[in-house]
Scaffold this motif. Sequence first.
Motif, PDB file in Angstrom:
ATOM      1  N   PRO A 231      -0.082  -2.887  -6.018  1.00 16.54           N
ATOM      2  CA  PRO A 231      -0.615  -1.984  -4.994  1.00 16.54           C
ATOM      3  C   PRO A 231      -2.081  -2.298  -4.726  1.00 16.54           C
ATOM      4  O   PRO A 231      -2.831  -2.647  -5.645  1.00 16.54           O
ATOM      5  CB  PRO A 231      -0.438  -0.596  -5.607  1.00 16.54           C
TER       6      PRO A 231
ATOM      7  N   ASP B  35      -5.679  -1.787  -1.768  1.00 15.99           N
ATOM      8  CA  ASP B  35      -6.374  -1.022  -0.730  1.00 15.99           C
ATOM      9  C   ASP B  35      -6.210  -1.758   0.596  1.00 15.99           C
ATOM     10  O   ASP B  35      -6.935  -2.711   0.880  1.00 15.99           O
ATOM     11  CB  ASP B  35      -7.847  -0.882  -1.112  1.00 15.99           C
ATOM     12  N   ILE B  36      -5.250  -1.344   1.395  1.00 17.94           N
ATOM     13  CA  ILE B  36      -4.921  -2.038   2.629  1.00 17.94           C
ATOM     14  C   ILE B  36      -6.059  -1.950   3.652  1.00 17.94           C
ATOM     15  O   ILE B  36      -6.297  -2.890   4.417  1.00 17.94           O
ATOM     16  CB  ILE B  36      -3.600  -1.483   3.236  1.00 17.94           C
TER      17      ILE B  36
ATOM     18  N   ALA C   1      -5.338   6.499  -1.171  1.00 19.40           N
ATOM     19  CA  ALA C   1      -4.203   5.814  -1.797  1.00 19.40           C
ATOM     20  C   ALA C   1      -4.452   5.462  -3.256  1.00 19.40           C
ATOM     21  O   ALA C   1      -3.523   5.088  -3.968  1.00 19.40           O
ATOM     22  CB  ALA C   1      -3.878   4.540  -1.021  1.00 19.40           C
TER      23      ALA C   1
ATOM     24  N   SER D  34       1.523   2.560   3.462  1.00 20.97           N
ATOM     25  CA  SER D  34       2.173   1.701   4.444  1.00 20.97           C
ATOM     26  C   SER D  34       3.549   2.207   4.874  1.00 20.97           C
ATOM     27  O   SER D  34       4.462   2.293   4.057  1.00 20.97           O
ATOM     28  CB  SER D  34       2.317   0.287   3.865  1.00 20.97           C
TER      29      SER D  34
ATOM     30  N   TYR E 202      -6.489  -2.305  -9.532  1.00 19.88           N
ATOM     31  CA  TYR E 202      -6.399  -2.044  -8.090  1.00 19.88           C
ATOM     32  C   TYR E 202      -7.370  -2.947  -7.330  1.00 19.88           C
ATOM     33  O   TYR E 202      -7.010  -3.557  -6.313  1.00 19.88           O
ATOM     34  CB  TYR E 202      -6.716  -0.570  -7.847  1.00 19.88           C
TER      35      TYR E 202
ATOM     36  N   SER F 291      -1.705   4.764  -6.439  1.00 19.37           N
ATOM     37  CA  SER F 291      -1.682   3.353  -6.848  1.00 19.37           C
ATOM     38  C   SER F 291      -1.987   3.222  -8.336  1.00 19.37           C
ATOM     39  O   SER F 291      -1.338   2.435  -9.037  1.00 19.37           O
ATOM     40  CB  SER F 291      -2.695   2.553  -6.029  1.00 19.37           C
TER      41      SER F 291
ATOM     42  N   SER G  56       0.856  -1.183   0.000  1.00 22.32           N
ATOM     43  CA  SER G  56       0.000   0.000   0.000  1.00 22.32           C
ATOM     44  C   SER G  56       0.890   1.231   0.000  1.00 22.32           C
ATOM     45  O   SER G  56       1.911   1.264   0.694  1.00 22.32           O
ATOM     46  CB  SER G  56      -0.891   0.013   1.246  1.00 22.32           C
TER      47      SER G  56
END
Length: 200
Positions: A37, A39-40, A89, A12, A156, A93, A9
Amino acid sequence: MAAVDFYFSTLSPFTYLAGRRPWEIAARHRVTLNLKPLDIIALFPRTGGTPPAQRHPARQEYRLIEMQRQAAALGMPINLKPAHWPTNAAPSSYAIIAAQAAGGGDLAQLVTSILSACWAEEKDIADDAVIRGCLDGAGFDPALADSGLLAGAETYAQNLEDAVTAGVFGAPFWVTADGARFWGQDRLADLDAHLAGGQA
């Protein structure tokens, strides 16, 4: 050439602390990094995790201690509570996804500069000008920030699904072609050793 899936991410701090080491390891063992990458925040509830803001205060406090400790050990600057975190994010990303598809630039520089912008430079990585600057600095067309948005959004979202399927639950996370999994920048030595054993 064998590939290692690199889930991360752009929000992160521990991906930031990994720096360029993942690319150095990949180059040493002649494997490519497939950047994924994701979506954490959406990953956490799917895999039994909790977003940082919802964790017990003791866990939140220790996270900051560990971030500071690891940054000091690596000699890297870090803002423990960045002015623009958390932020969206997705735009950064999408830019990484577009750059990987376009080629021609330095992906390691792009990823590390985006993470540095957040964690060391107090910049908002959702800001178009910041993303364009990172693209340009890494040798990519800054217009990639605004192109392929639909494809970026689809990739993503797919990266999140791929992560859940692969057993990924945090960031950074590496999955080798033979299914070995490594979570955290402090496990890069283990990834290095695994690849040195001729296993990709």
